[in-house]
Design an enzyme around this catalytic site. Structure first.
Site, PDB file in Angstrom:
ATOM      1  N   SER A  69      37.974  14.141 -24.902  1.00  0.00           N
ATOM      2  CA  SER A  69      38.824  13.646 -23.485  1.00  0.00           C
ATOM      3  C   SER A  69      39.492  12.683 -23.728  1.00  0.00           C
ATOM      4  O   SER A  69      39.829  12.240 -24.781  1.00  0.00           O
ATOM      5  CB  SER A  69      37.758  13.572 -22.643  1.00  0.00           C
ATOM      6  OG  SER A  69      38.131  13.631 -21.130  1.00  0.00           O
ATOM      7  N   LYS A  73      43.142  13.587 -26.010  1.00  0.00           N
ATOM      8  CA  LYS A  73      43.565  14.875 -25.793  1.00  0.00           C
ATOM      9  C   LYS A  73      44.725  15.540 -26.399  1.00  0.00           C
ATOM     10  O   LYS A  73      44.850  16.480 -26.859  1.00  0.00           O
ATOM     11  CB  LYS A  73      43.512  15.617 -24.416  1.00  0.00           C
ATOM     12  CG  LYS A  73      42.106  15.680 -23.552  1.00  0.00           C
ATOM     13  CD  LYS A  73      42.609  15.848 -22.282  1.00  0.00           C
ATOM     14  CE  LYS A  73      41.124  16.781 -21.759  1.00  0.00           C
ATOM     15  NZ  LYS A  73      41.376  17.073 -20.381  1.00  0.00           N
ATOM     16  N   GLY A 133      51.027  19.204  -8.480  1.00  0.00           N
ATOM     17  CA  GLY A 133      50.645  18.353  -9.923  1.00  0.00           C
ATOM     18  C   GLY A 133      51.097  18.812 -11.350  1.00  0.00           C
ATOM     19  O   GLY A 133      51.259  20.204 -11.402  1.00  0.00           O
ATOM     20  N   GLY A 135      49.842  16.487 -14.039  1.00  0.00           N
ATOM     21  CA  GLY A 135      49.373  15.742 -14.972  1.00  0.00           C
ATOM     22  C   GLY A 135      48.316  16.867 -16.125  1.00  0.00           C
ATOM     23  O   GLY A 135      48.819  17.925 -16.185  1.00  0.00           O
ATOM     24  N   GLY A 136      47.501  16.517 -16.508  1.00  0.00           N
ATOM     25  CA  GLY A 136      46.385  17.022 -17.418  1.00  0.00           C
ATOM     26  C   GLY A 136      46.043  18.412 -16.676  1.00  0.00           C
ATOM     27  O   GLY A 136      46.081  19.308 -17.471  1.00  0.00           O
ATOM     28  N   VAL A 234      41.130  20.749  -7.255  1.00  0.00           N
ATOM     29  CA  VAL A 234      40.691  20.358  -8.653  1.00  0.00           C
ATOM     30  C   VAL A 234      39.632  19.322  -8.419  1.00  0.00           C
ATOM     31  O   VAL A 234      38.788  19.132  -9.361  1.00  0.00           O
ATOM     32  CB  VAL A 234      41.589  19.913  -9.827  1.00  0.00           C
ATOM     33  CG1 VAL A 234      42.389  21.028  -9.998  1.00  0.00           C
ATOM     34  CG2 VAL A 234      42.471  18.734  -9.523  1.00  0.00           C
ATOM     35  N   TYR A 236      36.442  17.241  -7.342  1.00  0.00           N
ATOM     36  CA  TYR A 236      35.029  17.721  -6.857  1.00  0.00           C
ATOM     37  C   TYR A 236      34.107  16.532  -6.386  1.00  0.00           C
ATOM     38  O   TYR A 236      33.074  16.801  -6.077  1.00  0.00           O
ATOM     39  CB  TYR A 236      34.395  18.505  -7.977  1.00  0.00           C
ATOM     40  CG  TYR A 236      33.987  17.975  -9.256  1.00  0.00           C
ATOM     41  CD1 TYR A 236      32.961  17.025  -9.708  1.00  0.00           C
ATOM     42  CD2 TYR A 236      35.002  17.917 -10.236  1.00  0.00           C
ATOM     43  CE1 TYR A 236      33.004  16.457 -10.823  1.00  0.00           C
ATOM     44  CE2 TYR A 236      34.799  17.405 -11.549  1.00  0.00           C
ATOM     45  CZ  TYR A 236      33.959  16.566 -11.768  1.00  0.00           C
ATOM     46  OH  TYR A 236      33.977  15.792 -12.894  1.00  0.00           O
TER      47      TYR A 236
HETATM   48  P1  NAD Z   1      47.188  12.734 -14.087  1.00  0.00           P
HETATM   49  O1  NAD Z   1      46.829  11.386 -13.773  1.00  0.00           O
HETATM   50  O2  NAD Z   1      47.406  13.270 -15.520  1.00  0.00           O
HETATM   51  O3  NAD Z   1      48.170  13.586 -13.114  1.00  0.00           O
HETATM   52  C1  NAD Z   1      47.992  13.251 -11.726  1.00  0.00           C
HETATM   53  C2  NAD Z   1      48.858  14.116 -10.944  1.00  0.00           C
HETATM   54  O4  NAD Z   1      48.588  14.012  -9.517  1.00  0.00           O
HETATM   55  C3  NAD Z   1      50.168  14.075 -11.120  1.00  0.00           C
HETATM   56  O5  NAD Z   1      51.061  15.045 -10.937  1.00  0.00           O
HETATM   57  C4  NAD Z   1      50.723  13.093  -9.886  1.00  0.00           C
HETATM   58  O6  NAD Z   1      52.031  13.057  -9.753  1.00  0.00           O
HETATM   59  C5  NAD Z   1      50.008  13.631  -8.736  1.00  0.00           C
HETATM   60  N1  NAD Z   1      49.727  12.723  -7.662  1.00  0.00           N
HETATM   61  C6  NAD Z   1      48.634  11.780  -7.742  1.00  0.00           C
HETATM   62  N2  NAD Z   1      48.453  11.193  -6.535  1.00  0.00           N
HETATM   63  C7  NAD Z   1      49.446  11.738  -5.611  1.00  0.00           C
HETATM   64  C8  NAD Z   1      49.716  11.587  -4.480  1.00  0.00           C
HETATM   65  N3  NAD Z   1      49.502  10.798  -3.631  1.00  0.00           N
HETATM   66  N4  NAD Z   1      50.755  12.277  -3.752  1.00  0.00           N
HETATM   67  C9  NAD Z   1      51.465  13.416  -4.600  1.00  0.00           C
HETATM   68  N5  NAD Z   1      50.805  13.531  -5.934  1.00  0.00           N
HETATM   69  C10 NAD Z   1      50.385  12.861  -6.494  1.00  0.00           C
HETATM   70  O7  NAD Z   1      45.640  13.352 -13.753  1.00  0.00           O
HETATM   71  P2  NAD Z   1      44.691  14.840 -14.131  1.00  0.00           P
HETATM   72  O8  NAD Z   1      44.243  14.303 -15.353  1.00  0.00           O
HETATM   73  O9  NAD Z   1      45.749  15.787 -14.051  1.00  0.00           O
HETATM   74  O10 NAD Z   1      43.673  14.858 -12.977  1.00  0.00           O
HETATM   75  C11 NAD Z   1      44.146  14.967 -11.613  1.00  0.00           C
HETATM   76  C12 NAD Z   1      42.645  15.549 -10.948  1.00  0.00           C
HETATM   77  O11 NAD Z   1      42.195  16.288 -11.564  1.00  0.00           O
HETATM   78  C13 NAD Z   1      42.016  14.171 -10.814  1.00  0.00           C
HETATM   79  O12 NAD Z   1      41.228  13.899  -9.608  1.00  0.00           O
HETATM   80  C14 NAD Z   1      41.056  14.532 -11.752  1.00  0.00           C
HETATM   81  O13 NAD Z   1      39.642  13.928 -11.462  1.00  0.00           O
HETATM   82  C15 NAD Z   1      40.876  16.175 -11.514  1.00  0.00           C
HETATM   83  N6  NAD Z   1      40.296  17.005 -12.480  1.00  0.00           N
HETATM   84  C16 NAD Z   1      39.449  17.984 -12.360  1.00  0.00           C
HETATM   85  C17 NAD Z   1      38.673  18.743 -13.441  1.00  0.00           C
HETATM   86  C18 NAD Z   1      37.975  19.720 -13.172  1.00  0.00           C
HETATM   87  O14 NAD Z   1      37.322  20.186 -13.936  1.00  0.00           O
HETATM   88  N7  NAD Z   1      37.567  20.006 -11.814  1.00  0.00           N
HETATM   89  C19 NAD Z   1      39.487  18.492 -14.597  1.00  0.00           C
HETATM   90  C20 NAD Z   1      40.452  17.780 -15.063  1.00  0.00           C
HETATM   91  C21 NAD Z   1      40.891  16.982 -14.046  1.00  0.00           C
END
Ligand code: NAD
Length: 290
Positions: A69, A73, A133, A135-136, A234, A236
Protein backbone atom coordinates in the site's frame (compact mmCIF):
# COMPACT_ATOMS: atom_id res chain seq x y z
CA UNK A 1 -2.18 -18.67 17.79
CA UNK A 2 0.64 -20.53 19.62
CA UNK A 3 -0.95 -23.81 18.53
CA UNK A 4 -1.54 -22.62 14.99
CA UNK A 5 1.93 -21.26 14.05
CA UNK A 6 4.60 -23.95 13.59
CA UNK A 7 7.82 -24.40 11.67
CA UNK A 8 5.73 -25.15 8.55
CA UNK A 9 3.62 -22.00 8.63
CA UNK A 10 3.83 -19.86 5.48
CA UNK A 11 3.98 -16.06 5.64
CA UNK A 12 2.13 -13.36 3.68
CA UNK A 13 3.12 -9.74 4.35
CA UNK A 14 1.81 -6.22 3.97
CA UNK A 15 4.35 -3.47 3.31
CA UNK A 16 3.23 0.14 3.73
CA UNK A 17 3.38 3.10 6.06
CA UNK A 18 1.42 4.08 8.09
CA UNK A 19 -0.04 0.60 8.44
CA UNK A 20 -0.91 -0.21 12.06
CA UNK A 21 -4.59 0.79 11.54
CA UNK A 22 -5.07 -1.64 8.61
CA UNK A 23 -7.93 -4.15 8.63
CA UNK A 24 -6.00 -6.50 6.34
CA UNK A 25 -4.22 -8.55 9.07
CA UNK A 26 -7.59 -9.35 10.65
CA UNK A 27 -9.16 -10.16 7.26
CA UNK A 28 -6.36 -12.53 6.26
CA UNK A 29 -5.64 -14.24 9.60
CA UNK A 30 -9.36 -14.81 10.24
CA UNK A 31 -9.59 -16.32 6.74
CA UNK A 32 -6.60 -18.62 7.31
CA UNK A 33 -8.06 -19.85 10.60
CA UNK A 34 -11.54 -20.33 9.12
CA UNK A 35 -10.21 -22.18 6.04
CA UNK A 36 -7.75 -24.25 8.12
CA UNK A 37 -4.77 -22.91 6.13
CA UNK A 38 -1.27 -23.00 7.59
CA UNK A 39 -0.45 -19.37 6.87
CA UNK A 40 0.08 -16.16 8.84
CA UNK A 41 -0.23 -12.53 7.67
CA UNK A 42 1.83 -9.72 9.18
CA UNK A 43 2.01 -5.98 8.54
CA UNK A 44 5.45 -4.38 8.19
CA UNK A 45 5.99 -0.64 8.50
CA UNK A 46 7.92 -0.10 5.24
CA UNK A 47 8.32 3.16 3.32
CA UNK A 48 10.14 3.93 0.08
CA UNK A 49 13.54 3.97 1.80
CA UNK A 50 13.25 0.36 2.99
CA UNK A 51 11.33 -0.94 -0.03
CA UNK A 52 14.22 -2.46 -1.97
CA UNK A 53 15.45 -4.37 1.10
CA UNK A 54 11.89 -5.47 1.88
CA UNK A 55 11.49 -6.92 -1.64
CA UNK A 56 14.84 -8.73 -1.24
CA UNK A 57 13.43 -10.04 2.07
CA UNK A 58 10.35 -11.43 0.31
CA UNK A 59 12.65 -13.45 -1.94
CA UNK A 60 15.17 -14.42 0.76
CA UNK A 61 12.57 -15.51 3.31
CA UNK A 62 10.31 -17.11 0.70
CA UNK A 63 7.37 -14.98 1.82
CA UNK A 64 4.53 -16.37 -0.32
CA UNK A 65 3.16 -13.00 -1.30
CA UNK A 66 2.59 -9.48 -0.10
CA UNK A 67 0.08 -6.72 -0.15
CA UNK A 68 1.52 -3.30 -0.96
CA UNK A 69 0.00 0.00 0.00
CA UNK A 70 0.98 3.65 0.11
CA UNK A 71 3.60 4.96 -0.42
CA UNK A 72 4.94 1.87 -2.23
CA UNK A 73 2.33 1.03 -4.88
CA UNK A 74 4.20 2.71 -7.74
CA UNK A 75 7.77 2.51 -6.43
CA UNK A 76 7.67 -1.30 -6.21
CA UNK A 77 7.10 -1.82 -9.95
CA UNK A 78 10.77 -1.76 -11.11
CA UNK A 79 11.73 -4.12 -8.27
CA UNK A 80 9.47 -6.94 -9.51
CA UNK A 81 10.04 -9.55 -12.25
CA UNK A 82 6.65 -9.32 -13.97
CA UNK A 83 3.64 -6.97 -13.87
CA UNK A 84 0.07 -7.98 -14.79
CA UNK A 85 -1.50 -6.12 -17.74
CA UNK A 86 -3.95 -4.27 -15.42
CA UNK A 87 -1.18 -3.24 -13.00
CA UNK A 88 0.95 -2.06 -15.92
CA UNK A 89 -1.90 0.10 -17.25
CA UNK A 90 -2.83 1.38 -13.78
CA UNK A 91 0.85 2.03 -12.96
CA UNK A 92 0.33 0.54 -9.50
CA UNK A 93 0.71 -2.76 -7.66
CA UNK A 94 -1.13 -3.73 -4.47
CA UNK A 95 -0.41 -7.48 -4.54
CA UNK A 96 2.81 -9.41 -5.13
CA UNK A 97 2.75 -13.15 -5.79
CA UNK A 98 5.98 -15.05 -5.12
CA UNK A 99 6.15 -17.84 -7.70
CA UNK A 100 9.32 -19.68 -6.59
CA UNK A 101 11.32 -16.45 -6.41
CA UNK A 102 9.70 -14.90 -9.50
CA UNK A 103 7.76 -11.89 -8.16
CA UNK A 104 4.61 -10.94 -10.08
CA UNK A 105 2.80 -7.65 -9.36
CA UNK A 106 -0.98 -7.32 -9.63
CA UNK A 107 -3.53 -4.65 -8.80
CA UNK A 108 -6.84 -5.80 -7.27
CA UNK A 109 -8.56 -2.48 -6.40
CA UNK A 110 -10.25 -2.41 -9.82
CA UNK A 111 -11.16 -6.11 -9.88
CA UNK A 112 -12.39 -5.73 -6.30
CA UNK A 113 -14.71 -2.91 -7.36
CA UNK A 114 -16.02 -4.84 -10.39
CA UNK A 115 -16.64 -7.94 -8.24
CA UNK A 116 -18.47 -5.85 -5.61
CA UNK A 117 -20.74 -4.57 -8.41
CA UNK A 118 -21.26 -8.08 -9.82
CA UNK A 119 -22.26 -9.30 -6.36
CA UNK A 120 -24.99 -6.62 -6.48
CA UNK A 121 -26.10 -7.93 -9.90
CA UNK A 122 -24.41 -5.24 -12.02
CA UNK A 123 -22.09 -6.25 -14.87
CA UNK A 124 -20.01 -3.37 -16.30
CA UNK A 125 -19.78 -4.98 -19.77
CA UNK A 126 -21.42 -2.79 -22.42
CA UNK A 127 -22.30 -0.07 -19.90
CA UNK A 128 -21.86 3.71 -20.00
CA UNK A 129 -19.96 4.90 -16.92
CA UNK A 130 -19.59 8.37 -15.43
CA UNK A 131 -16.52 8.33 -13.18
CA UNK A 132 -15.28 11.11 -10.92
CA UNK A 133 -11.68 10.89 -9.70
CA UNK A 134 -8.30 9.92 -11.11
CA UNK A 135 -6.23 9.16 -8.02
CA UNK A 136 -5.25 5.61 -7.07
CA UNK A 137 -8.85 4.40 -6.81
CA UNK A 138 -10.14 6.23 -9.90
CA UNK A 139 -7.24 4.99 -12.02
CA UNK A 140 -7.65 1.33 -11.00
CA UNK A 141 -11.41 1.53 -11.65
CA UNK A 142 -11.07 3.22 -15.06
CA UNK A 143 -8.56 0.60 -16.19
CA UNK A 144 -10.47 -2.44 -14.90
CA UNK A 145 -13.88 -1.23 -16.10
CA UNK A 146 -12.43 -0.87 -19.59
CA UNK A 147 -10.63 -4.24 -19.45
CA UNK A 148 -13.99 -5.75 -18.41
CA UNK A 149 -15.73 -4.28 -21.47
CA UNK A 150 -17.42 -1.03 -20.40
CA UNK A 151 -18.77 0.71 -23.52
CA UNK A 152 -17.86 4.25 -22.47
CA UNK A 153 -16.06 5.82 -19.53
CA UNK A 154 -16.62 9.52 -19.08
CA UNK A 155 -14.07 10.76 -16.57
CA UNK A 156 -14.62 14.02 -14.71
CA UNK A 157 -11.94 15.50 -12.46
CA UNK A 158 -11.61 18.88 -10.86
CA UNK A 159 -8.79 21.12 -12.05
CA UNK A 160 -6.13 19.89 -9.61
CA UNK A 161 -2.92 17.84 -9.77
CA UNK A 162 -4.94 14.70 -10.64
CA UNK A 163 -6.41 16.16 -13.84
CA UNK A 164 -3.32 15.20 -15.88
CA UNK A 165 -3.67 11.62 -14.58
CA UNK A 166 -7.30 11.62 -15.74
CA UNK A 167 -6.11 12.61 -19.23
CA UNK A 168 -3.43 9.91 -19.12
CA UNK A 169 -5.97 7.27 -17.93
CA UNK A 170 -8.30 8.10 -20.83
CA UNK A 171 -5.41 7.86 -23.28
CA UNK A 172 -4.42 4.43 -21.95
CA UNK A 173 -8.02 3.20 -22.11
CA UNK A 174 -8.50 4.45 -25.68
CA UNK A 175 -5.18 3.01 -26.88
CA UNK A 176 -5.38 -0.37 -25.14
CA UNK A 177 -9.05 -1.37 -24.94
CA UNK A 178 -12.27 -1.17 -26.96
CA UNK A 179 -13.79 1.28 -24.46
CA UNK A 180 -14.23 4.93 -25.48
CA UNK A 181 -12.92 7.24 -22.74
CA UNK A 182 -13.24 11.01 -22.43
CA UNK A 183 -12.09 13.53 -19.83
CA UNK A 184 -13.94 16.71 -18.89
CA UNK A 185 -13.23 19.20 -16.10
CA UNK A 186 -15.69 18.68 -13.24
CA UNK A 187 -16.10 22.45 -13.28
CA UNK A 188 -18.20 21.92 -16.45
CA UNK A 189 -21.26 21.08 -14.37
CA UNK A 190 -23.65 20.97 -17.32
CA UNK A 191 -21.56 18.29 -19.03
CA UNK A 192 -21.27 16.33 -15.75
CA UNK A 193 -25.01 16.35 -15.13
CA UNK A 194 -25.82 15.48 -18.76
CA UNK A 195 -23.37 12.59 -18.58
CA UNK A 196 -25.10 11.17 -15.50
CA UNK A 197 -28.49 11.27 -17.24
CA UNK A 198 -26.95 9.22 -20.09
CA UNK A 199 -25.06 6.72 -17.90
CA UNK A 200 -25.91 3.29 -16.49
CA UNK A 201 -23.70 3.92 -13.46
CA UNK A 202 -22.08 6.82 -11.64
CA UNK A 203 -18.92 5.85 -9.76
CA UNK A 204 -17.46 8.42 -7.37
CA UNK A 205 -13.80 7.51 -6.83
CA UNK A 206 -12.85 10.78 -5.14
CA UNK A 207 -12.27 11.36 -1.44
CA UNK A 208 -15.34 13.62 -1.29
CA UNK A 209 -17.59 12.32 1.49
CA UNK A 210 -14.71 10.99 3.58
CA UNK A 211 -13.18 12.82 6.55
CA UNK A 212 -12.43 15.75 6.44
CA UNK A 213 -14.83 16.14 3.48
CA UNK A 214 -17.91 14.52 5.09
CA UNK A 215 -20.06 17.46 4.01
CA UNK A 216 -19.08 17.26 0.35
CA UNK A 217 -21.14 15.57 -2.38
CA UNK A 218 -20.16 16.18 -6.00
CA UNK A 219 -23.78 15.69 -7.05
CA UNK A 220 -26.65 17.74 -5.64
CA UNK A 221 -29.16 18.08 -8.47
CA UNK A 222 -32.02 15.57 -8.05
CA UNK A 223 -33.29 16.16 -11.60
CA UNK A 224 -30.42 14.08 -13.09
CA UNK A 225 -31.33 10.96 -11.07
CA UNK A 226 -33.38 7.99 -12.32
CA UNK A 227 -34.59 5.05 -10.24
CA UNK A 228 -32.56 2.61 -12.36
CA UNK A 229 -29.27 4.54 -12.09
CA UNK A 230 -26.58 2.64 -10.16
CA UNK A 231 -24.43 4.76 -7.84
CA UNK A 232 -21.17 3.49 -6.35
CA UNK A 233 -19.10 5.52 -3.86
CA UNK A 234 -15.60 4.16 -3.11
CA UNK A 235 -15.73 5.66 0.39
CA UNK A 236 -16.92 3.25 3.11
CA UNK A 237 -16.30 5.32 6.28
CA UNK A 238 -18.79 6.83 6.84
CA UNK A 239 -20.95 3.96 5.56
CA UNK A 240 -23.43 6.47 4.14
CA UNK A 241 -21.69 9.42 2.52
CA UNK A 242 -23.48 12.64 1.71
CA UNK A 243 -23.72 11.44 -1.92
CA UNK A 244 -25.33 8.11 -0.99
CA UNK A 245 -27.79 9.79 1.38
CA UNK A 246 -28.71 12.32 -1.30
CA UNK A 247 -29.32 9.77 -4.08
CA UNK A 248 -31.26 7.40 -1.80
CA UNK A 249 -33.49 10.25 -0.65
CA UNK A 250 -34.18 10.92 -4.32
CA UNK A 251 -35.30 7.46 -5.39
CA UNK A 252 -32.04 5.66 -6.27
CA UNK A 253 -32.17 2.21 -4.66
CA UNK A 254 -29.04 0.69 -6.19
CA UNK A 255 -26.58 2.86 -4.23
CA UNK A 256 -23.51 1.18 -2.72
CA UNK A 257 -20.55 2.24 -0.61
CA UNK A 258 -16.93 1.06 -0.99
CA UNK A 259 -17.06 -1.67 1.62
CA UNK A 260 -17.56 -4.39 -0.99
CA UNK A 261 -14.62 -3.03 -3.00
CA UNK A 262 -12.41 -3.08 0.11
CA UNK A 263 -13.41 -6.66 0.95
CA UNK A 264 -13.15 -7.99 -2.61
CA UNK A 265 -9.78 -6.33 -3.35
CA UNK A 266 -8.59 -8.39 -0.37
CA UNK A 267 -10.41 -11.49 -1.58
CA UNK A 268 -8.87 -11.18 -5.06
CA UNK A 269 -5.39 -10.79 -3.56
CA UNK A 270 -6.02 -13.76 -1.24
CA UNK A 271 -6.95 -15.89 -4.24
CA UNK A 272 -3.92 -14.76 -6.28
CA UNK A 273 -1.46 -15.53 -3.46
CA UNK A 274 -2.96 -18.70 -1.94
CA UNK A 275 -5.22 -20.07 -4.69
CA UNK A 276 -8.08 -20.25 -2.14
CA UNK A 277 -11.27 -18.23 -1.69
CA UNK A 278 -11.48 -15.73 1.17
CA UNK A 279 -14.53 -16.57 3.35
CA UNK A 280 -16.18 -13.16 2.91
CA UNK A 281 -19.12 -13.65 5.29
CA UNK A 282 -16.79 -14.77 8.05
CA UNK A 283 -14.48 -11.78 7.42
CA UNK A 284 -17.41 -9.35 7.60
CA UNK A 285 -18.45 -10.90 10.89
CA UNK A 286 -14.89 -10.74 12.27
CA UNK A 287 -14.66 -7.04 11.34
CA UNK A 288 -18.07 -6.35 12.89
CA UNK A 289 -19.39 -5.26 9.49
CA UNK A 290 -22.47 -7.46 9.05
P1 NAD B 1 -6.10 10.26 -4.26
O1 NAD B 1 -5.68 11.30 -3.31
O2 NAD B 1 -5.08 9.51 -5.04
O3 NAD B 1 -7.14 10.91 -5.32
C1 NAD B 1 -8.19 11.71 -4.87
C2 NAD B 1 -9.14 12.04 -6.03
O4 NAD B 1 -10.27 12.74 -5.49
C3 NAD B 1 -8.53 12.96 -7.08
O5 NAD B 1 -9.04 12.63 -8.34
C4 NAD B 1 -9.05 14.36 -6.64
O6 NAD B 1 -9.13 15.26 -7.72
C5 NAD B 1 -10.43 13.99 -6.14
N1 NAD B 1 -11.02 14.90 -5.14
C6 NAD B 1 -10.72 14.97 -3.82
N2 NAD B 1 -11.52 15.87 -3.21
C7 NAD B 1 -12.36 16.37 -4.15
C8 NAD B 1 -13.40 17.33 -4.14
N3 NAD B 1 -13.74 17.97 -3.03
N4 NAD B 1 -14.02 17.60 -5.31
C9 NAD B 1 -13.68 16.95 -6.44
N5 NAD B 1 -12.72 16.02 -6.52
C10 NAD B 1 -12.04 15.75 -5.39
O7 NAD B 1 -7.00 9.25 -3.43
P2 NAD B 1 -7.34 7.70 -3.74
O8 NAD B 1 -6.26 6.85 -3.19
O9 NAD B 1 -7.73 7.56 -5.18
O10 NAD B 1 -8.61 7.51 -2.80
C11 NAD B 1 -9.83 8.18 -3.09
C12 NAD B 1 -10.89 7.68 -2.11
O11 NAD B 1 -11.12 6.31 -2.36
C13 NAD B 1 -10.49 7.82 -0.65
O12 NAD B 1 -11.62 8.23 0.08
C14 NAD B 1 -10.10 6.39 -0.27
O13 NAD B 1 -10.34 6.12 1.09
C15 NAD B 1 -11.05 5.60 -1.14
N6 NAD B 1 -10.57 4.25 -1.47
C16 NAD B 1 -11.41 3.21 -1.24
C17 NAD B 1 -11.01 1.92 -1.57
C18 NAD B 1 -11.93 0.77 -1.30
O14 NAD B 1 -11.47 -0.37 -1.32
N7 NAD B 1 -13.20 1.01 -1.07
C19 NAD B 1 -9.75 1.71 -2.16
C20 NAD B 1 -8.92 2.80 -2.41
C21 NAD B 1 -9.34 4.08 -2.06
Amino acid sequence: MAERITGHTLLVSLIATPIRHSMSPTMWNESFAKNGMDYAYLAFEVGNDQLEDAVKGIRALDIKGSNVSMPNKQKIIPLLDEISPAAKLAGAVNTVVNQDGHLVGHVTDGTGCMRALREEGFDIKGKVVTLTGAGGAGTAIAIQASLDGAKEIRIFNRDDEHYATAVENARKVNENTDTAATVTPLEDQEAFKKSITESDIYIDATSAGMHPQEDVSLLDDPSVLRPDLVVFDVVYAPAETKLLKFVRENGVTKAYNGLGMMLYQGAEAFNLITGEEMPIDHVKQALGLD
